[in-house]
Design a protein around this motif. Sequence first.
Motif, PDB file in Angstrom:
ATOM      1  N   UNK A  89       0.681  -1.161   0.301  1.00 23.60           N
ATOM      2  CA  UNK A  89       0.165   0.618   0.451  1.00 23.60           C
ATOM      3  C   UNK A  89       0.392   1.530  -0.173  1.00 23.60           C
ATOM      4  N   UNK A  90       1.785   1.582   0.663  1.00 24.14           N
ATOM      5  CA  UNK A  90       2.135   2.230   0.829  1.00 24.14           C
ATOM      6  C   UNK A  90       3.406   2.548  -0.751  1.00 24.14           C
ATOM      7  N   UNK A  91       3.703   2.003  -1.640  1.00 29.25           N
ATOM      8  CA  UNK A  91       3.498   1.933  -3.229  1.00 29.25           C
ATOM      9  C   UNK A  91       2.383   3.437  -3.681  1.00 29.25           C
ATOM     10  N   UNK A  92       1.014   2.644  -3.382  1.00 31.70           N
ATOM     11  CA  UNK A  92       0.626   3.355  -4.152  1.00 31.70           C
ATOM     12  C   UNK A  92      -0.275   4.648  -3.624  1.00 31.70           C
ATOM     13  N   UNK A  93      -0.247   4.647  -2.428  1.00 32.76           N
ATOM     14  CA  UNK A  93      -0.974   5.533  -0.986  1.00 32.76           C
ATOM     15  C   UNK A  93      -0.878   6.339  -1.830  1.00 32.76           C
ATOM     16  N   UNK A  94       0.079   7.415  -1.410  1.00 31.77           N
ATOM     17  CA  UNK A  94       0.955   8.079  -1.889  1.00 31.77           C
ATOM     18  C   UNK A  94       1.195   9.226  -2.872  1.00 31.77           C
ATOM     19  N   UNK A  95       0.303   8.020  -4.158  1.00 31.59           N
ATOM     20  CA  UNK A  95       0.471   8.391  -5.269  1.00 31.59           C
ATOM     21  C   UNK A  95      -0.728   9.505  -5.920  1.00 31.59           C
ATOM     22  N   UNK A  96      -2.053   8.504  -4.430  1.00 31.31           N
ATOM     23  CA  UNK A  96      -3.089   9.219  -4.934  1.00 31.31           C
ATOM     24  C   UNK A  96      -4.203  10.722  -3.771  1.00 31.31           C
ATOM     25  N   UNK A  97      -4.366  10.940  -5.045  1.00 30.30           N
ATOM     26  CA  UNK A  97      -4.581  12.504  -4.477  1.00 30.30           C
ATOM     27  C   UNK A  97      -5.672  12.439  -3.040  1.00 30.30           C
ATOM     28  N   UNK A  98      -6.506  11.039  -2.110  1.00 28.86           N
ATOM     29  CA  UNK A  98      -7.036  10.811  -1.358  1.00 28.86           C
ATOM     30  C   UNK A  98      -6.651  10.768  -0.172  1.00 28.86           C
ATOM     31  N   UNK A  99      -6.606  10.557   0.993  1.00 26.70           N
ATOM     32  CA  UNK A  99      -5.700  10.767   1.841  1.00 26.70           C
ATOM     33  C   UNK A  99      -5.964   9.099   2.432  1.00 26.70           C
ATOM     34  N   UNK A 100      -5.457   8.231   2.518  1.00 28.48           N
ATOM     35  CA  UNK A 100      -5.186   7.089   3.197  1.00 28.48           C
ATOM     36  C   UNK A 100      -6.186   6.493   3.766  1.00 28.48           C
ATOM     37  N   UNK A 101      -6.891   5.678   4.367  1.00 25.10           N
ATOM     38  CA  UNK A 101      -8.070   5.189   4.593  1.00 25.10           C
ATOM     39  C   UNK A 101      -7.253   4.509   6.337  1.00 25.10           C
ATOM     40  N   UNK A 102      -7.368   4.788   7.782  1.00 25.22           N
ATOM     41  CA  UNK A 102      -6.514   4.033   8.589  1.00 25.22           C
ATOM     42  C   UNK A 102      -6.270   2.315   8.497  1.00 25.22           C
ATOM     43  N   UNK A 103      -5.514   2.021   8.781  1.00 24.56           N
ATOM     44  CA  UNK A 103      -5.349   0.986   8.435  1.00 24.56           C
ATOM     45  C   UNK A 103      -6.670  -0.631   9.122  1.00 24.56           C
ATOM     46  N   UNK A 104      -6.057  -1.655   8.504  1.00 25.24           N
ATOM     47  CA  UNK A 104      -7.646  -2.670   8.578  1.00 25.24           C
ATOM     48  C   UNK A 104      -8.893  -2.345   8.662  1.00 25.24           C
ATOM     49  N   UNK A 105      -9.506  -0.949   7.737  1.00 24.64           N
ATOM     50  CA  UNK A 105     -10.626  -0.433   6.886  1.00 24.64           C
ATOM     51  C   UNK A 105     -10.745  -0.478   6.118  1.00 24.64           C
TER      52      UNK A 105
END
Length: 275
Positions: free
Chosen positions: A259-275
């Motif tokens: 996940x830390x490869x693609x989430x930082x490249x989106x303009x949406x905040x990453x949801x808390x883990x486990x959701x």
Amino acid sequence: MMPLREMAQAVLSTSDGRQKTALSRGFAAEWFATRIKDDPVSLGHATPPEFPARPEKPELLAPRDVPRRRPHTAKGRLAMLHAVAHIELNAVDLHWDLIARFEEIKMPLGYYDDWVRAADEESKHFNLMCDCLEAQDSYYGAMPAHAGMWRAATDTQDDIMGRLAVVPMVLEARGLDVTPGMITLFEGANNDMAVNALNVIYSEEVSHVAYGSKWFHFLCGRHDIDPKGEFHRLVKKYFHATLRPPFNEEKRAEAGIPPDFYWPLSDVARPPSGT
Ligand SMILES: [Fe+2]
Ligand SMILES: [Fe+2]
């Protein structure tokens, strides 16, 4: 056996879709049947074209001019199958181009095995989509298609790591995100042929993303580069948009993309883990 890069060049230079995929599948079978016995394996040389040969139809339009698809109409769903056929034909060329290009970079034999296998599967996917179109009295070429598909290849024609980051690890990973929704749509329309074809595509695409991740990490290791930082740098350099969630985290993980490869490249905040 014809040297592998010459096979790649022959596929890239064939314009008709069914002929291109027949050639591609035949070469793949030949490669796996003979390359073990050939010592040393002859990769040969190629001068891949800047743009692969394509049929006269479909007409290629700028993305904004491609008619919008309404997925809840039969016509809209047919257009969707046509768009997938177009993506698959492009993918055939993209994988053979990974073989024909970057000749100066020495790669293990497994790199070529992986992309020949991926190209063979894309060829099967294109044929499956054509079969679905033809079963509904249509064909590949009956509708206009997206003109920008080859851009990722031209942008990265001098950068193998950029190519691996953008093509399998971004574009093909996106396929893993959207295909389940398409399968549900065609299930709702009772189109078993399309559902079966899309299930084959969905199950085989994971490995293409995984090949991308494998060889990207291999090259990072060769050059002692941090893979995550390099992936972010290359995607920002060559991919001209942010990545759009929802992401298929499970299939992406299966393909070796955390996940830390693609989430930082989106303009949406990453949801808390486990959701
Ligand atoms: Fe495919
Ligand atoms: Fe693929």
